[in-house]
Design a protein around this motif. Structure first.
Motif, PDB file in Angstrom:
ATOM      1  N   PHE A 171       0.430   1.633   1.461  1.00 14.47           N
ATOM      2  CA  PHE A 171      -1.069   1.569   2.874  1.00 14.47           C
ATOM      3  C   PHE A 171      -1.812   1.568   2.098  1.00 14.47           C
ATOM      4  CE2 PHE A 171       2.308   3.542   5.834  1.00 14.47           C
ATOM      5  CZ  PHE A 171       2.928   1.887   6.048  1.00 14.47           C
ATOM      6  N   VAL A 202      -2.328  -1.412  -0.202  1.00 13.04           N
ATOM      7  CA  VAL A 202      -2.603  -2.380   0.820  1.00 13.04           C
ATOM      8  C   VAL A 202      -4.592  -2.494   1.283  1.00 13.04           C
ATOM      9  CG1 VAL A 202      -2.306  -3.437   2.940  1.00 13.04           C
ATOM     10  CG2 VAL A 202      -0.777  -2.906   1.441  1.00 13.04           C
ATOM     11  N   TYR A 227       1.007  -8.689  -1.584  1.00 13.96           N
ATOM     12  CA  TYR A 227       1.441  -8.823   0.248  1.00 13.96           C
ATOM     13  C   TYR A 227       3.386  -8.698   0.086  1.00 13.96           C
ATOM     14  CZ  TYR A 227      -2.763  -7.607   2.283  1.00 13.96           C
ATOM     15  OH  TYR A 227      -3.273  -7.387   3.049  1.00 13.96           O
ATOM     16  N   GLU A 256       5.664  -6.213   1.080  1.00 15.74           N
ATOM     17  CA  GLU A 256       6.264  -6.144   2.191  1.00 15.74           C
ATOM     18  C   GLU A 256       7.614  -6.015   1.716  1.00 15.74           C
ATOM     19  OE1 GLU A 256       5.230  -9.741   3.980  1.00 15.74           O
ATOM     20  OE2 GLU A 256       3.210  -8.738   4.760  1.00 15.74           O
ATOM     21  N   LEU A 299       8.452  -2.192   1.477  1.00 22.88           N
ATOM     22  CA  LEU A 299       8.752  -1.400   3.099  1.00 22.88           C
ATOM     23  C   LEU A 299       9.942  -1.921   3.605  1.00 22.88           C
ATOM     24  CD1 LEU A 299       4.938  -2.456   4.313  1.00 22.88           C
ATOM     25  CD2 LEU A 299       6.075   0.080   3.946  1.00 22.88           C
ATOM     26  N   THR A 347       6.815   1.910  11.183  1.00 23.25           N
ATOM     27  CA  THR A 347       6.257   1.756   9.727  1.00 23.25           C
ATOM     28  C   THR A 347       4.672   0.500  10.416  1.00 23.25           C
ATOM     29  OG1 THR A 347       7.564   2.574   8.914  1.00 23.25           O
ATOM     30  CG2 THR A 347       7.016   1.142   8.068  1.00 23.25           C
ATOM     31  N   TYR A 394       1.134  -0.108   9.401  1.00 26.65           N
ATOM     32  CA  TYR A 394       0.879  -1.443   8.347  1.00 26.65           C
ATOM     33  C   TYR A 394      -0.095  -2.295   8.844  1.00 26.65           C
ATOM     34  CZ  TYR A 394       1.867  -5.594   4.791  1.00 26.65           C
ATOM     35  OH  TYR A 394       1.960  -6.655   4.261  1.00 26.65           O
ATOM     36  N   ASP A 421      -4.159  -2.876   7.147  1.00 28.52           N
ATOM     37  CA  ASP A 421      -4.072  -4.377   6.605  1.00 28.52           C
ATOM     38  C   ASP A 421      -5.265  -4.604   7.367  1.00 28.52           C
ATOM     39  OD1 ASP A 421      -3.894  -6.566   5.020  1.00 28.52           O
ATOM     40  OD2 ASP A 421      -3.747  -7.543   7.584  1.00 28.52           O
TER      41      ASP A 421
END
Length: 407
Positions: free
Chosen positions: A11, A14, A111, A115, A118, A130, A134, A138
């Motif tokens: 995170f 991100v 990304y 992803e 994740l 989650t 997320y 973002d």
């Protein structure tokens, strides 16, 4: 809490990535105006970004398969940082377009890695929480990124270097995390025909969503400058659009889960047309009025992608969800690549209001096509769950796939 701590590195990456890559689009637009780029050239930069984004979406899963997640993330981050650092070394709009391809490649690639990571670690029980964290990380970083142009000097080495530093910093949390790398997911096949087969209206919907969002975010600073906003106000103008779109997701999701999604999409388009026409016809708005128009524009246009995606998934099998998500993002990329250039050309020829007239015409076309499709195919399929779908990578379908299954 243990789950969130285990994902904290992802995170944080991100957030840092969004602060960097989310800030380059408005900074490029403001810098281009300061350097006397034409409006069409600034629009071309936006189209170049989404070209790189599409290439990155398709290439990233294959690169992960060759070198692993961390190395792929490092490669894409380096590409983005190089593009940022070169801006003030070669001051030319077409050279900048190449650099924006690199920026789009970085966004999509990074990304995709995050992803995929994740998806490999979440369970059915933790998927919803989650994804919620997320999206907040973002979207929150995206809001701050729009505001950064109020403190970044246009066409400055320091400004682009700061964004490059943030891009490089996004490497640190992910590469030093002690969480083990997951297995590399298989790259989804790109089947645009799948989206058309499931729902031609959804394919049209995501194209119009791209027309609205990509035009506003890439050419919006030019519009703001031409209606008299200063740089600080342009930052608020862009942030108001993102905030409106974020706040709309929950009420629109509630409506989309209870009523025919096609009508929800079409009424959103009606509201978007009203927003566009009001903005185009209003003259001498105060700065507060301009911010309110941006807020309502985001409120009415931002959720259309998620509604269209939910409608398409109503007609897909469980085994098709990942490839359907990829197909919808393909159509979004097509719209996003095509929209900024004509929007900027129209502003050059007819003035700033022309941008909103163009977007309004796109929504008129969506309403007309939607009414035709509703006559051709009645509703009645079991509905999947509405999900606020980030437009980040082809692999988002893996993160949201199980959550879409009908009860």
């Amino acid at each position: 809490m243990r789950l969130l701590i285990s994902f904290a590195a992802l995170f944080l990456s991100v957030i840092l990535l969004q602060l960097s890559t989310g800030g380059v689009a408005p900074l490029d637009a403001i810098s281009g105006l300061a350097l006397d780029f034409t409006t069409a050239q600034i629009g071309f930069l936006g189209s170049a970004h989404f070209m790189g984004f599409f290439i990155g979406c398709w290439w990233a899963p294959r690169l992960m398969g060759s070198v692993g997640h961390s190395r792929a993330f490092a490669a894409f981050t380096a590409t983005g940082a190089i593009g940022l650092l070169m801006h003030m070394m070669v001051v030319d709009p077409y050279a900048w377009a190449v650099m924006r391809v690199a920026s789009g490649l970085c966004v999509a690639g990074c990304y995709t890695v995050i992803e995929a990571w994740l998806q490999a670690k979440v369970t059915n029980e933790t998927r919803g929480r989650t994804m919620g964290v997320y999206r907040v990380a973002d979207m929150g970083a995206s809001l701050v990124a729009q505001m950064m142009i109020s403190v970044l000097e246009p066409a400055s080495y320091v400004s682009y270097n700061l964004l490059a530093i943030l891009c490089c910093a996004s490497l640190l949390p992910l590469t030093i995390t002690r969480v083990s790398q997951p297995e590399t997911p298989a790259a989804p096949r790109l089947r645009p025909g799948l989206a058309v087969r499931c729902s031609p209206l959804a394919a049209m919907g995501v194209i119009v969503a791209a027309l609205s969002s990509a035009t506003f975010r890439m050419v919006g600073p030019v519009y703001g400058q031409q209606v008299g906003l200063v740089v600080d106000q342009i930052a608020w103008f862009l942030a108001a659009f993102v905030l409106g779109g974020a706040l709309a997701q929950y009420p629109v999701g509630w409506l989309a889960d209870r009523f025919d999604r096609r009508w929800v999409m079409l009424w959103l388009s009606v509201a978007a047309i009203i927003s566009c026409v009001t903005t185009a016809l209003a003259h001498d708005l105060s700065s507060t009025g301009v911010l309110l128009t941006a807020f309502f524009f985001g409120l009415t246009t931002f959720p259309i992608y998620s509604v269209a995606a939910a409608h398409a998934h109503d007609y897909a099998d469980s085994s098709e969800r990942v490839e359907l998500s990829a197909a919808l993002m393909f159509f979004y990329a097509i719209g996003a690549i095509a929209a900024p250039l004509p929007a900027s050309a129209l502003i050059d020829r007819y003035g700033p209001a022309a941008m909103f007239w163009m977007i309004a015409l796109g929504h008129v076309a969506l309403i007309g096509f939607g009414l035709i499709r509703m006559r051709a195919r009645p509703s009645g399929r079991p509905r999947t769950s509405y999900i606020w779908t980030p437009r980040t990578s082809f692999l988002i379908g893996r993160l949201t796939g199980r959550s879409r299954e009908p009860d």
